[in-house]
Write an enzyme that holds these catalytic residues in place. Structure first.
Site, short mmCIF file in Angstrom:
data_model
loop_
_atom_site.label_atom_id
_atom_site.label_comp_id
_atom_site.label_asym_id
_atom_site.label_seq_id
_atom_site.Cartn_x
_atom_site.Cartn_y
_atom_site.Cartn_z
N SER A 12 0.85 -1.27 -0.15
CA SER A 12 0.03 -0.09 -0.02
C SER A 12 0.86 1.29 -0.01
CB SER A 12 -1.19 0.04 1.27
OG SER A 12 -1.51 1.23 1.32
N TYR A 27 -3.74 -1.65 9.28
CA TYR A 27 -3.61 -2.01 7.90
C TYR A 27 -2.03 -1.62 7.50
CZ TYR A 27 -4.32 -1.88 2.74
OH TYR A 27 -4.12 -2.12 1.65
#
Length: 669
Positions: free
Chosen positions: A524, A537
């Site tokens: 990410s 996350y």
């Protein structure tokens, strides 16, 4: 009630059969060539029905080549014959158009008469109006119109055969340009505006979306979604006392060609076209005094249809996949009056949706399913041909589209996710296109299940060439609201980190034995930018990055390498619950899948975005300033209603949110 349908494996035909299955009773007999039986059987399996009955035959033969014994056994029992089998292609030649559209109609009509069918339903086209100028209503047919192409001529001729030669009752349906399903975007083939989509993709990749391009007024077109056409045909075919009529299945409001193109450009994220000179200038003012043939729109049309113009178009737009013949016939000179059809459909709930409401749906389906750029990429084919590519999270989003693109390039996707039904649907889509795929259902948060998966893969498959760690869980919740939710961190690490490394560790022995292998981790942009509320996350993705960086040095001597893709915000089901993202700039799953394919082919250590790199530099050079900016974003973007345990979303400070989202494009806020 009993039906006979030609062209049922085609685009409109497939949707019509589904409508009949959903809303009508009785058997649906389907004409099929022997070579197309496997495809039809796959469709029947997906429909989960015994009501669709194959009938062997051929459009090119008298009475469609149907067995006389079958005809005798069903004489007088077939209530409706729907004839949809035809060529819907502006680029087809005279002989093909004649054989399919004219002779095929004559043979289908002969069969309907032999069966003593209740009604023959001919699917014609607005192309039968040719170059008629002005209004063309449902009562009009032979108006002396010029028919500019083999397609126009044969659609007119096939409708004439039905009108003049039929001895059974008949009804005619004239769709305009039929595009994909307005709900799913599904379409089987490239036609109409879809020819322009590759060019739009090229524009998106080469130019900023805000840059206006110079366009020309190309007149009006008319497009309708296939679900509207199928629903309308089903309804109109069963209305009493409408035999001998034609129905216009068109958009009541003509659509300027440039406006239609701009809607798809907006859906693609490509630049749009401005038309400084259009019909507002030619219908009023000095230009209105010019003869019609000298007005800009007519001049452009004349040039486009001329032999030199077609040659130039072939060497320019033709290289981008836009046939010159298509551009020449995109514009309609007639306006199609559909008031009779609208009246007949009144009260049914069937009407034409506004193109703007589903343009993105159409674009997304094309980009994910029909864009063949990967298949044409020589480097992709060289790297992936015959290679086994394990893809986690392959049932939707990035993983599903990656699998379709790998199969395009000749690779063999190994599909992994929890939901077996969705994986089977993806495998069916790959096999329908001539590819091969394997399905392994597995809960990747269950470490023991992963061990069994690795054993199964290495036992059943001859090789493991690539692994794409795409499956993941995202949680957007501030630390303040996470005090009593430590399980959020545990669950995220379990899937995003422990599950991913357990899979790789289980497959590494096979890759070592092969002396080759490559692992792609879908990480990410948050690892580089550290956005607030994503501590669970981002930490899980950062852990996977760090683990991969360490073991890469241990495994490089065995021919095993790693790529981490720091992916920006992607429009996938994973972000759908966060309504805040609905107005954010995002990349599509297909754009994300292109990055995955690039990682498989080129095998770089990392794939980053410019903004991600800037975020990483900012945290290194000026960390305190970076944290201050992120703290400002923390206050601008509130916790979601779901994170607060409330119903409904917060609508505060929306303008500031959108501004920051556009400045920091692709960051998860």
């Amino acid at each position: 009630m009993s039906y006979f349908v030609t062209g049922a494996t085609g685009f409109i035909g497939r949707f019509l059969v589904e409508e009949l299955l959903d809303h009508r009773e009785g058997d649906i007999h389907v004409l099929v060539r022997e070579g197309s039986l496997p495809r039809l059987q796959r469709m029947i399996d997906r429909w989960e029905t015994t009501r669709v009955v194959p009938v062997l035959g051929d459009l090119s033969q008298d009475r469609l080549g149907v067995d006389p014994e079958w005809v005798a056994a069903h004489r007088g029992s077939v209530d409706h014959v729907f004839h949809l089998a035809a060529i819907y292609d502006m680029t087809a030649d005279d002989a093909t158009n004649d054989a399919m559209n004219v002779d095929g109609t004559r043979h289908a009509l002969a069969l309907a008469e032999e069966l003593d069918a209740g009604c023959f339903h001919q699917v014609s086209s607005v192309a039968a109006a040719g170059d008629h100028r002005g209004a063309f209503d449902e009562t009009m047919f032979a108006e002396g119109q010029h028919l500019p192409s083999p397609y126009h001529r044969t659609k007119y001729e096939s409708e004439r055969i039905v009108r003049e030669e039929a001895t059974v009752p008949w009804r005619v349906y004239r769709p305009s340009i039929v595009i994909g399903d307005s709900q799913t975007g599904a379409i089987d083939k490239i036609d109409g505006p879809y020819y322009f989509f590759p060019a739009m993709k090229q524009l998106r990749e080469r130019l900023p979306a805000w840059l206006p391009l110079l366009g020309a007024d190309l007149g009006d077109t008319n497009v309708v979604p296939v679900d509207y056409v199928a629903k309308a045909m089903d309804h109109l075919a069963h209305l009493p006392d409408r035999d001998g009529e034609a129905f216009h299945l068109v958009n009541p409001e003509p659509q300027p060609v440039v406006e239609m193109i701009n809607l798809f450009c907006a859906a693609a994220g490509a630049p749009r076209f401005a038309t400084p000179v259009d019909r507002t200038h030619t219908h009023a003012g000095p230009l209105a005094l010019l003869p019609r043939a000298l007005r800009p729109l007519e001049l452009v049309s004349s040039v486009v249809r001329s032999a030199p113009g077609q040659l130039v178009l072939d060497q320019t737009l033709g290289r981008l996949g836009v046939p010159a013949e298509v551009l020449a016939h995109t514009r309609f000179t007639a306006t199609f009056d559909s008031r009779r059809t609208e009246k007949a459909l009144a009260g049914s709930g069937i009407d034409v949706p506004d193109l703007e409401s589903y343009a993105r749906t159409l674009w997304s389906y094309w980009e994910e399913h029909l864009d063949t750029s990967t298949a044409r990429d020589a480097a992709a084919r060289a790297a992936l041909q015959g290679k086994y590519v394990v893809i986690t999270g392959a049932s939707s989003g990035i993983g599903q589209v990656t699998a379709l693109k790998v199969a395009q390039a000749g690779g063999i996707p190994v599909l992994v996710a929890r939901g077996k039904d969705k994986l089977e649907a993806t495998r069916a889509a790959i096999e329908d296109r001539g590819g091969t795929a394997y399905v392994f259902a597995c809960d990747l948060s269950d470490l023991e299940a992963i061990d069994r998966l690795c054993e199964q893969i290495t036992t059943e498959l001859p090789a493991v060439d690539f692994v794409v760690n795409n499956a993941g869980r995202s949680i957007r919740r501030s630390l303040k609201l996470s005090q009593d939710r430590f399980h959020d961190f545990e669950r995220t690490m379990q899937l995003n980190y422990f599950g991913a490394i357990r899979l790789v560790m289980g497959l590494v022995p096979a890759m070592r034995e092969q002396h080759r292998g490559h692992v792609v981790n879908v990480s990410s942009i948050g690892v580089q930018t550290n956005p607030p509320r994503f501590s669970a996350y981002v930490a899980s993705k950062a852990a996977l990055d760090s683990w991969s960086n360490v073991v890469a040095s241990e495994l490089v001597g065995d021919g095993i390498s790693f790529t981490s893709i720091h992916m920006p915000l992607v429009r996938t089901p994973m972000i759908a619950p966060t309504k805040l993202y609905d107005k954010f700039p995002t990349i599509s799953p297909a754009q994300a899948a292109d990055l995955v394919v690039k990682a498989l082919v080129e095998r770089p250590h990392e794939i980053n975005t410019l903004l991600g790199n800037a975020g990483a530099v900012a945290h290194t050079v000026a960390p305190k300033t970076a944290f201050r900016i992120l703290n400002m974003a923390y206050h601008v973007f509130p916790d979601s209603a779901a994170a607060r345990g409330q119903e409904g979303a917060s609508g505060t400070r929306e303008s500031e949110q959108i501004m920051l989202a556009r400045v920091f494009r692709g960051v998860h806020w």
